[in-house]
Design a protein around this motif. Structure first.
Motif, PDB file in Angstrom:
ATOM      1  N   GLN A  18     -29.360 -11.492  33.242  1.00  0.00           N
ATOM      2  CA  GLN A  18     -29.898 -10.903  32.012  1.00  0.00           C
ATOM      3  C   GLN A  18     -31.022 -11.773  31.454  1.00  0.00           C
ATOM      4  O   GLN A  18     -32.076 -11.264  31.068  1.00  0.00           O
ATOM      5  CB  GLN A  18     -28.767 -10.759  30.992  1.00  0.00           C
ATOM      6  N   LEU A  19     -30.793 -13.078  31.427  1.00  0.00           N
ATOM      7  CA  LEU A  19     -31.802 -14.020  30.950  1.00  0.00           C
ATOM      8  C   LEU A  19     -33.082 -13.891  31.774  1.00  0.00           C
ATOM      9  O   LEU A  19     -34.182 -13.791  31.224  1.00  0.00           O
ATOM     10  CB  LEU A  19     -31.255 -15.450  31.031  1.00  0.00           C
ATOM     11  N   ASP A  20     -32.935 -13.866  33.090  1.00  0.00           N
ATOM     12  CA  ASP A  20     -34.109 -13.778  33.958  1.00  0.00           C
ATOM     13  C   ASP A  20     -34.851 -12.450  33.825  1.00  0.00           C
ATOM     14  O   ASP A  20     -36.077 -12.403  33.915  1.00  0.00           O
ATOM     15  CB  ASP A  20     -33.713 -14.043  35.411  1.00  0.00           C
ATOM     16  N   GLU A  21     -34.116 -11.370  33.560  1.00  0.00           N
ATOM     17  CA  GLU A  21     -34.762 -10.069  33.328  1.00  0.00           C
ATOM     18  C   GLU A  21     -35.621 -10.117  32.065  1.00  0.00           C
ATOM     19  O   GLU A  21     -36.753  -9.629  32.055  1.00  0.00           O
ATOM     20  CB  GLU A  21     -33.717  -8.956  33.185  1.00  0.00           C
ATOM     21  N   ILE A  22     -35.070 -10.700  31.023  1.00  0.00           N
ATOM     22  CA  ILE A  22     -35.804 -10.799  29.752  1.00  0.00           C
ATOM     23  C   ILE A  22     -37.022 -11.692  29.922  1.00  0.00           C
ATOM     24  O   ILE A  22     -38.117 -11.368  29.461  1.00  0.00           O
ATOM     25  CB  ILE A  22     -34.886 -11.319  28.624  1.00  0.00           C
ATOM     26  N   ALA A  24     -38.719 -12.289  32.632  1.00  0.00           N
ATOM     27  CA  ALA A  24     -39.736 -11.588  33.428  1.00  0.00           C
ATOM     28  C   ALA A  24     -40.445 -10.527  32.592  1.00  0.00           C
ATOM     29  O   ALA A  24     -41.678 -10.404  32.652  1.00  0.00           O
ATOM     30  CB  ALA A  24     -39.086 -10.956  34.652  1.00  0.00           C
ATOM     31  N   ALA A  25     -39.681  -9.795  31.795  1.00  0.00           N
ATOM     32  CA  ALA A  25     -40.270  -8.734  30.978  1.00  0.00           C
ATOM     33  C   ALA A  25     -41.213  -9.297  29.925  1.00  0.00           C
ATOM     34  O   ALA A  25     -42.185  -8.640  29.543  1.00  0.00           O
ATOM     35  CB  ALA A  25     -39.169  -7.911  30.312  1.00  0.00           C
ATOM     36  N   ARG A  26     -40.937 -10.507  29.459  1.00  0.00           N
ATOM     37  CA  ARG A  26     -41.747 -11.111  28.403  1.00  0.00           C
ATOM     38  C   ARG A  26     -42.791 -12.074  28.944  1.00  0.00           C
ATOM     39  O   ARG A  26     -43.508 -12.699  28.173  1.00  0.00           O
ATOM     40  CB  ARG A  26     -40.837 -11.839  27.422  1.00  0.00           C
ATOM     41  N   ASP A  27     -42.841 -12.208  30.255  1.00  0.00           N
ATOM     42  CA  ASP A  27     -43.759 -13.159  30.888  1.00  0.00           C
ATOM     43  C   ASP A  27     -43.606 -14.540  30.238  1.00  0.00           C
ATOM     44  O   ASP A  27     -44.559 -15.128  29.745  1.00  0.00           O
ATOM     45  CB  ASP A  27     -45.208 -12.662  30.795  1.00  0.00           C
ATOM     46  N   SER A  28     -42.357 -14.993  30.212  1.00  0.00           N
ATOM     47  CA  SER A  28     -42.013 -16.242  29.542  1.00  0.00           C
ATOM     48  C   SER A  28     -41.264 -17.135  30.512  1.00  0.00           C
ATOM     49  O   SER A  28     -41.420 -17.014  31.722  1.00  0.00           O
ATOM     50  CB  SER A  28     -41.168 -15.916  28.300  1.00  0.00           C
ATOM     51  N   ASN A  29     -40.440 -18.026  29.974  1.00  0.00           N
ATOM     52  CA  ASN A  29     -39.604 -18.866  30.826  1.00  0.00           C
ATOM     53  C   ASN A  29     -38.247 -19.057  30.154  1.00  0.00           C
ATOM     54  O   ASN A  29     -38.077 -18.763  28.967  1.00  0.00           O
ATOM     55  CB  ASN A  29     -40.284 -20.205  31.133  1.00  0.00           C
TER      56      ASN A  29
END
Length: 79
Positions: A18-22, A24-29
């Motif tokens: 879930q963390l990694d999906e978010i 990726a969607a936010r182009d963050s880390n």
């Protein structure tokens, strides 16, 4: 800005996904997202503490208002 520290944490694999999906969607880390989540949690905790404080003071405020009203009415009645 506070000094940055490297840490290792363990979380459930579904939470990591879930963390990694978010991220990726936010182009963050991960680090930025976790810091943001902590900031949101801290604000929510403060809101809850304030709400609890206001609730705790509500009875006192009501009693004070009622006493002031009675005093006002008594003073008015004497005039």
């Amino acid at each position: 800005m506070a000094k940055r520290e490297k840490v290792t944490v363990s979380i459930a694999s579904d939470r990591l996904a879930q963390l990694d999906e978010i991220v990726a969607a936010r182009d963050s880390n991960r680090s930025a997202l976790i810091e943001e989540a902590l900031a949101v949690w801290e604000k929510q905790r403060l809101r809850e503490e304030l709400a609890d404080g206001y609730k705790a003071m509500a009875d006192t405020d009501r009693r004070t208002a009622e006493a002031n009203l009675r005093s006002s009415v008594e003073t008015h009645d004497r005039e």
